[in-house]
Design a protein around this motif. Sequence first.
Motif, mmCIF file in Angstrom:
data_model
loop_
_atom_site.group_PDB
_atom_site.id
_atom_site.type_symbol
_atom_site.label_atom_id
_atom_site.label_comp_id
_atom_site.label_asym_id
_atom_site.label_seq_id
_atom_site.Cartn_x
_atom_site.Cartn_y
_atom_site.Cartn_z
ATOM 1 N N PRO A 178 38.314 41.983 49.516
ATOM 2 C CA PRO A 178 37.212 42.497 48.700
ATOM 3 C C PRO A 178 37.085 41.757 47.378
ATOM 4 C CG PRO A 178 38.974 44.133 48.938
ATOM 5 C CD PRO A 178 39.333 42.980 49.806
ATOM 6 N N SER A 179 35.945 41.927 46.743
ATOM 7 C CA SER A 179 35.712 41.353 45.421
ATOM 8 C C SER A 179 36.814 41.804 44.474
ATOM 9 C CB SER A 179 34.340 41.813 44.920
ATOM 10 O OG SER A 179 34.049 41.180 43.720
ATOM 11 N N GLY A 180 37.380 40.847 43.739
ATOM 12 C CA GLY A 180 38.444 41.182 42.796
ATOM 13 C C GLY A 180 39.831 41.179 43.401
ATOM 14 N N SER A 181 39.946 40.885 44.695
ATOM 15 C CA SER A 181 41.268 40.920 45.340
ATOM 16 C C SER A 181 42.099 39.683 45.026
ATOM 17 C CB SER A 181 41.121 41.105 46.850
ATOM 18 O OG SER A 181 40.381 40.034 47.409
ATOM 19 N N GLY A 182 41.470 38.647 44.453
ATOM 20 C CA GLY A 182 42.267 37.494 44.018
ATOM 21 C C GLY A 182 42.056 36.218 44.831
ATOM 22 N N LYS A 183 40.981 36.154 45.607
ATOM 23 C CA LYS A 183 40.747 34.966 46.446
ATOM 24 C C LYS A 183 40.576 33.703 45.596
ATOM 25 C CE LYS A 183 37.069 36.789 48.311
ATOM 26 N NZ LYS A 183 37.089 38.065 47.539
ATOM 27 N N SER A 184 39.702 33.802 44.573
ATOM 28 C CA SER A 184 39.481 32.620 43.729
ATOM 29 C C SER A 184 40.742 32.265 42.955
ATOM 30 C CB SER A 184 38.327 32.868 42.758
ATOM 31 O OG SER A 184 37.122 33.071 43.468
ATOM 32 N N THR A 185 41.464 33.297 42.524
ATOM 33 C CA THR A 185 42.725 33.054 41.807
ATOM 34 C C THR A 185 43.710 32.306 42.705
ATOM 35 O OG1 THR A 185 42.346 35.085 40.558
ATOM 36 C CG2 THR A 185 44.583 34.203 40.541
ATOM 37 N N VAL A 187 47.429 40.379 39.832
ATOM 38 C CA VAL A 187 46.444 40.008 40.857
ATOM 39 C C VAL A 187 47.154 39.504 42.122
ATOM 40 C CG1 VAL A 187 44.480 38.528 41.404
ATOM 41 C CG2 VAL A 187 44.687 39.537 39.130
ATOM 42 N N ILE A 214 46.922 43.128 34.664
ATOM 43 C CA ILE A 214 46.622 43.301 36.097
ATOM 44 C C ILE A 214 47.461 42.289 36.868
ATOM 45 C CG2 ILE A 214 44.676 43.812 37.639
ATOM 46 C CD1 ILE A 214 42.844 42.498 35.576
ATOM 47 N N PHE A 259 47.177 38.800 34.860
ATOM 48 C CA PHE A 259 46.316 38.542 33.713
ATOM 49 C C PHE A 259 46.482 39.694 32.729
ATOM 50 C CE2 PHE A 259 43.903 36.401 37.148
ATOM 51 C CZ PHE A 259 43.859 35.124 36.613
ATOM 52 N N GLU A 299 33.620 30.493 48.714
ATOM 53 C CA GLU A 299 32.288 30.977 49.096
ATOM 54 C C GLU A 299 31.324 29.805 49.295
ATOM 55 O OE1 GLU A 299 31.534 34.181 49.390
ATOM 56 O OE2 GLU A 299 33.069 35.229 48.250
ATOM 57 N N HIS A 331 33.343 36.256 51.974
ATOM 58 C CA HIS A 331 33.154 37.682 52.234
ATOM 59 C C HIS A 331 32.605 37.903 53.629
ATOM 60 C CE1 HIS A 331 33.859 39.463 48.332
ATOM 61 N NE2 HIS A 331 33.266 38.417 47.792
ATOM 62 N N GLN A 377 44.867 41.423 29.342
ATOM 63 C CA GLN A 377 43.745 41.551 28.401
ATOM 64 C C GLN A 377 44.115 42.689 27.461
ATOM 65 O OE1 GLN A 377 41.218 39.681 28.195
ATOM 66 N NE2 GLN A 377 40.384 39.051 30.155
HETATM 67 N N1 ATP Z 1 40.971 34.398 33.541
HETATM 68 C C1 ATP Z 1 41.088 35.689 33.800
HETATM 69 N N2 ATP Z 1 41.454 36.577 32.849
HETATM 70 C C2 ATP Z 1 41.609 37.890 33.127
HETATM 71 N N3 ATP Z 1 41.412 38.426 34.338
HETATM 72 C C3 ATP Z 1 41.059 37.602 35.334
HETATM 73 C C4 ATP Z 1 40.865 36.199 35.125
HETATM 74 N N4 ATP Z 1 40.503 35.640 36.310
HETATM 75 C C5 ATP Z 1 40.462 36.641 37.194
HETATM 76 N N5 ATP Z 1 40.803 37.828 36.621
HETATM 77 C C6 ATP Z 1 40.870 39.117 37.312
HETATM 78 O O1 ATP Z 1 41.627 38.948 38.486
HETATM 79 C C7 ATP Z 1 41.072 39.680 39.574
HETATM 80 C C8 ATP Z 1 40.838 38.749 40.766
HETATM 81 O O2 ATP Z 1 39.782 37.854 40.467
HETATM 82 P P1 ATP Z 1 39.291 36.781 41.519
HETATM 83 O O3 ATP Z 1 38.193 36.035 40.861
HETATM 84 O O4 ATP Z 1 40.441 35.991 41.993
HETATM 85 O O5 ATP Z 1 38.752 37.709 42.704
HETATM 86 P P2 ATP Z 1 37.966 37.318 44.034
HETATM 87 O O6 ATP Z 1 38.721 37.877 45.184
HETATM 88 O O7 ATP Z 1 37.705 35.845 44.043
HETATM 89 O O8 ATP Z 1 36.621 38.123 43.873
HETATM 90 P P3 ATP Z 1 35.120 37.748 44.340
HETATM 91 O O9 ATP Z 1 35.073 38.025 45.800
HETATM 92 O O10 ATP Z 1 34.286 38.699 43.540
HETATM 93 O O11 ATP Z 1 34.867 36.297 43.991
HETATM 94 C C9 ATP Z 1 39.817 40.331 39.039
HETATM 95 O O12 ATP Z 1 40.099 41.676 38.780
HETATM 96 C C10 ATP Z 1 39.522 39.598 37.753
HETATM 97 O O13 ATP Z 1 38.926 40.437 36.808
#
Ligand code: ATP
Length: 223
Positions: A42-49, A23, A21, A14, A170, A203, A16
Amino acid sequence: MNDVVRLTDVRRSFTQGDVTIDVLQGVNLNVAEGEIVALLGPSGSGKSTLLQAVGLLEGGFSGSIRIDGVEASELNSDDRTTLRREKIGFVYQFHHLLPDFDARENVVLPQLIAGATKPEAIARSERLLSTLGLANRLDHRPSKLSGGEQQRVAVARGLANRPKLILADEPTGNLDEKTADVVLAEFLSLVREEGSAALVATHNERLAQKMDRLVRLHEGRIA
Ligand SMILES: Nc1ncnc2c1ncn2[C@@H]1O[C@H](COP(=O)(O)OP(=O)(O)OP(=O)(O)O)[C@@H](O)[C@H]1O
Ligand SMILES: [Mg+2]
């Protein structure tokens, strides 16, 4: 055994402004038919991505994403949508139920969209909701249901079209510990009964232990 998911070297960055970053930095992951995999990190590690990549919801990914043997990255957007509708069910943390429809209808509608007849769809909706303990909540709109009950409706909706693959982000994240345990146990037993595979971002290590396998996202890869 066939793999429902086969990810090879999946990447996503991504940008910005002038900050990029990375991911996902080369994720390799297979999920077998009927296998339930917990995705930790962990939060931000990219699971949702990563779930977005597998769910074919967004572009911007590189690498190979095979869903039930089909290379999704080579499909046009209509064919990707069809593949997603036919193979994948989603369960979100904030359930996204339709507020103007009752529990039964929330589970019926995706089946009608997929081509089921109304009697079939109603029968399946009532069976799934009853299995989840909601037999006497069928006519309740989401606003008249507790958080745990809404989450169960979301589970039933995710399974409505008998997807080969369930993606859950989640799924019990906004429930208290006891309710989360109950809903997760019901979710797992229903997914097993239906024979679907599942990839479940969470988590919660304790709940993750109840799944077939745990994988962890670390520094953009599956450790
Ligand atoms: N559309 C986007 N634009 C820019 N950055 C993004 C976007 N989507 C996610 N990110 C970044 O990518 C990283 C991973 O995000 P993601 O939502 O996949 O994490 P996660 O593991 O699901 O976290 P959580 O446990 O908090 O849900 C984060 O640092 C987030 O800021
Ligand atoms: Mg997330």
